[in-house]
Design an enzyme around this catalytic site. Structure first.
Site, PDB file in Angstrom:
ATOM      1  N   LYS A 101       0.851  -1.187   0.000  1.00 36.03           N
ATOM      2  CA  LYS A 101       0.000   0.000   0.000  1.00 36.03           C
ATOM      3  C   LYS A 101       0.890   1.242   0.000  1.00 36.03           C
ATOM      4  O   LYS A 101       1.923   1.270   0.683  1.00 36.03           O
ATOM      5  CB  LYS A 101      -0.901  -0.034   1.232  1.00 36.03           C
ATOM      6  CG  LYS A 101      -1.931   1.070   1.328  1.00 36.03           C
ATOM      7  CD  LYS A 101      -2.814   0.848   2.539  1.00 36.03           C
ATOM      8  CE  LYS A 101      -3.851   1.941   2.735  1.00 36.03           C
ATOM      9  NZ  LYS A 101      -4.706   1.691   3.923  1.00 36.03           N
ATOM     10  N   SER A 191      -9.645   1.983   2.596  1.00 35.55           N
ATOM     11  CA  SER A 191      -8.462   2.662   2.080  1.00 35.55           C
ATOM     12  C   SER A 191      -7.421   1.715   1.494  1.00 35.55           C
ATOM     13  O   SER A 191      -6.600   2.118   0.683  1.00 35.55           O
ATOM     14  CB  SER A 191      -7.832   3.535   3.165  1.00 35.55           C
ATOM     15  OG  SER A 191      -7.097   2.799   4.097  1.00 35.55           O
ATOM     16  N   SER A 215     -10.045  -0.640   7.215  1.00 40.92           N
ATOM     17  CA  SER A 215      -9.385  -0.461   5.924  1.00 40.92           C
ATOM     18  C   SER A 215      -8.715  -1.709   5.371  1.00 40.92           C
ATOM     19  O   SER A 215      -8.313  -1.731   4.217  1.00 40.92           O
ATOM     20  CB  SER A 215      -8.365   0.678   6.005  1.00 40.92           C
ATOM     21  OG  SER A 215      -9.033   1.908   6.166  1.00 40.92           O
TER      22      SER A 215
END
Length: 546
Positions: A101, A191, A215
């Site tokens: 990420k 996210s 998330s």
């Protein structure tokens, strides 16, 4: 022999394709890929090249999933150095491509941006601790995954998977966008959406995401994946661009429970740079004890008491298809020998204590709720300024951005590109002192723990003598996250349609096993038993082998 060069993320990458790929990359578990590498049926260069080809075909072209913000320009070079290294006990990830990420720092030529135009080109002084662990285990860092900008703490009602730098991530099971604003009809999740979509679409062997509250769990649920949202302190956060240290954690995103356990073995390590890891407790091997009969005799709490419908916040408002899926999942657990305990969660546990939220006016120009008041957690807004300023001071390089105030100013000066959905949360965070000295912050944090942990998960599990709590999808994300407790998500099946009545293709819904601090091993064993009995994961349609 080599294929023609492929252009990805503005860089030319040459993808090698020999020897022939002997596994189904679109759906292969990481453990199967490791076995192919260990047996010599595959090498790291061919594997990395094949994933790059799939990214070109499906992420940059075709459905344009937009899950990968940027490829690592050194990925093939790293893979080439690992061609003769086989996965082993010492290096279990040797040659295996992993996406990160884009809030996880790498001290290489890649930037770390949190999806923000303000941090475009920003790099890091060093690898995050978990990146060092992945490299030591032999992983090929394939690139950075797109995400919801600043982990969904920039703007009210920002669409899941959107960032001003990376654009909009799409759900691979239902990639259609609404015509008016280009917002997905079916969300790709929270996210860590890019990390999840990339794994679901077969663009990498596995990925690493992060969670503060949902998330990891939301995108895993909506993309048919397994994830572990660990106990806060199991995995170091050093070098991860923060939201709120009280709840932040990283976690693996995989196609199987065994793969998640393998990655957790690598990631769970003490770190002097993260004091939360000093209390860490973990087994020697998270894969030990993964067995089909692990559910036998377990007491599983289902927070849904038909005699107490007004207090049924987790199951009571499920759409019919989701309710049917969860009923089938509960029946499967009973068939596996679990004792199902139906009892609503204590109200004090899920409503939260006084002073735990903060009123923020919604000025998002595209929000249906513009002009109303949102109520984000106090802890998030106060810790955001404190923690982000420290990251920018101690980790960020190659950028003039040094504080959250600099980001707010940059966004305002570039509003046409940077503020499609506003920055109301950042404006509220900037009004705090930034040193966590405020009485209201300390009170809110204490009340979060009192409600979610003492009066919530602890009270519920103690009263009913539970091994785990079963939540539909990511419905239990908030209470477990505020308590700092672990959750393990596993695919539960498929549903369709939206809450406002739109028809959609089938897309996944997961089931979550949540438990006490440091109970990841137990939760993985329960999730594995359910996974093996139900076998609910199916890859997205329309993304076949190249």
């Amino acid at each position: 022999m080599k294929t023609p060069s492929r252009r990805a993320a503005g860089r030319v990458v040459t993808a090698a394709v020999e020897p022939a790929i002997s596994v189904k990359l679109e759906d292969a578990p990481m453990s199967e890929i490791a076995h192919a590498l260990a047996s010599g049926r595959l090498n790291a260069t061919a594997l990395t090249g094949a994933y790059i080809a799939r990214i070109e075909a499906y992420d940059r072209n075709g459905p344009v999933l937009n899950a990968v913000r940027a490829l690592n320009p050194d990925a093939l070079s790293i893979a080439g150095k690992l061609d003769e290294t086989k996965p082993s006990a010492k290096q279990p990830l040797a040659g295996i491509p992993i996406l990160l990420k884009d809030n996880i720092a790498t001290g290489d030529r890649q930037s770390t941006t949190a999806g923000s135009l303000a941090l475009e080109g920003a790099r890091a002084r060093d690898d995050a601790t978990i990146v060092k662990l992945l490299r030591d285990a032999g992983a090929v860092i394939l690139g950075k995954a797109n995400l919801m900008e600043f982990a969904n703490m920039l703007a009210i009602d920002m669409p899941a998977g959107y960032s001003s730098l990376g654009g909009q991530v799409k759900n691979p099971y239902a990639p259609a966008l609404m015509n008016d604003h280009g917002i997905p009809v079916v969300s790709p999740g929270g996210s860590s959406s890019g990390s999840a979509v990339a794994v679901a679409a077969g663009l990498c062997a596995a990925s690493i995401g992060t969670e503060t509250s949902g998330s990891l769990l939301h995108p895993a649920s909506l993309n048919g994946l397994v994830t572990v949202k660990p106990t806060v302190g199991l995995i170091s956060r050093a070098g991860i661009l923060p939201l709120a240290h009280s709840q932040d954690t990283a976690g693996p995103m995989t196609r199987t429970v065994r793969d998640a356990a393998i990655l957790l073995n690598v990631l769970a390590a003490g770190d002097p740079l993260d004091p939360a890891t000093q209390e860490q407790r973990r087994p020697a091997d998270y894969t030990a004890g993964l067995a089909r009969d692990a559910m036998k005799g377990a007491r599983i709490g289902v927070p849904s008491d038909p005699a107490d419908p007004l207090n049924d916040c987790y199951y009571g408002k499920l759409p019919p298809k989701s309710a049917k899926l969860m009923a089938e999942a509960i029946k499967a657990l009973e068939d596996l020998g679990a004792a199902i305990v139906r009892a609503s969660m204590p109200t004090a546990g899920w409503i939260g204590g006084p002073g735990t939220t903060m009123a923020v006016l919604n000025r998002n120009p595209l929000s249906e709720h513009k002009g109303t008041v949102a109520r984000p957690p106090v802890v998030f807004l106060y810790e955001l300024k404190h923690d982000l300023n420290l990251y920018l001071r101690d980790w960020a390089t190659n950028t003039d951005i040094k504080t959250i105030a600099d980001i707010v100013a940059f966004n305002a000066a570039n509003a046409d590109k940077a503020l499609r959905f506003g920055q109301d949360y950042f404006l509220a965070a900037e009004l705090t002192r930034g040193d966590l000295s405020e009485r209201e912050y300390k009170s809110a944090r204490a009340m979060d723990l009192l409600s979610a942990r003492t009066r919530g998960m602890d009270a519920y599990m103690n009263q009913h003598k539970l091994d785990a709590v079963l939540f539909p999808g990511a419905g239990g994300a908030m209470i477990a996250a505020r308590a700092g407790y672990p959750s393990v998500m596993v695919p539960g099946g498929f549903v369709s349609g939206t809450t406002d009545g739109k028809d959609t293709p089938d897309y996944p819904l997961g089931v979550t096993f949540a438990g006490r601090a440091w109970s990841e091993h137990k939760l993985l064993r329960l999730a594995y038993a359910y996974e093996q009995a139900s076998n609910m994961r199916k890859p997205p349609p329309g993304l076949p082998a190249l």
